[in-house]
Design a protein around this motif. Structure first.
Motif, PDB file in Angstrom:
ATOM      1  N   UNK A  41      39.121  50.690  41.245  1.00 55.13           N
ATOM      2  CA  UNK A  41      37.942  49.834  41.157  1.00 55.13           C
ATOM      3  C   UNK A  41      37.032  50.088  42.345  1.00 55.13           C
ATOM      4  N   UNK A  42      35.759  50.321  42.078  1.00 60.40           N
ATOM      5  CA  UNK A  42      34.748  50.447  43.131  1.00 60.40           C
ATOM      6  C   UNK A  42      34.187  49.043  43.360  1.00 60.40           C
ATOM      7  N   UNK A  43      34.738  48.342  44.345  1.00 61.60           N
ATOM      8  CA  UNK A  43      34.348  46.956  44.567  1.00 61.60           C
ATOM      9  C   UNK A  43      32.908  46.834  45.044  1.00 61.60           C
ATOM     10  N   UNK A  44      32.395  47.846  45.724  1.00 63.59           N
ATOM     11  CA  UNK A  44      30.987  47.834  46.122  1.00 63.59           C
ATOM     12  C   UNK A  44      30.080  47.867  44.911  1.00 63.59           C
ATOM     13  N   UNK A  45      30.381  48.762  43.966  1.00 64.36           N
ATOM     14  CA  UNK A  45      29.592  48.841  42.735  1.00 64.36           C
ATOM     15  C   UNK A  45      29.739  47.556  41.940  1.00 64.36           C
ATOM     16  N   UNK A  46      30.944  47.016  41.897  1.00 65.43           N
ATOM     17  CA  UNK A  46      31.163  45.764  41.185  1.00 65.43           C
ATOM     18  C   UNK A  46      30.281  44.656  41.767  1.00 65.43           C
TER      19      UNK A  46
END
Length: 88
Positions: free
Chosen positions: A48-53
């Motif tokens: 999971x790319x939490x920044x993109x999320x």
């Protein structure tokens, strides 16, 4: 800087891109550049790319958390399906 040309783009797709770009107050070129960069980054990474999320949630105006976590969500098979880690 390198450039690409996309030929034979269906008119409905181009119209949708113009609409999305207008809603985001960016050009179709900028929209495509961002989408391609996201695709290239996602293809390299895993998980999971939490920044993109966080960026996507902010762009969609989502400020509240989702429903409570339940034990059924701890199913590894569910996680693999959601993250598209299984073929098919």
């Amino acid at each position: 800087m390198p450039a690409i040309t996309i030929r034979n783009l269906p008119e409905p797709v181009h119209a949708a891109l113009r609409r999305i770009a207008a809603e985001r107050h960016v050009s179709v070129e900028a929209l495509a550049r961002t989408a391609l960069a996201d695709l290239a980054r996602d293809a390299r990474g895993g998980g999971i790319d939490f920044g993109k999320l966080a960026r996507d949630r902010a762009a969609l105006g989502l400020t509240e958390d989702g429903p409570e976590w339940i034990e059924a969500l701890d199913d590894p098979a569910l996680s693999r399906r959601v993250l598209r880690l299984d073929a098919g």
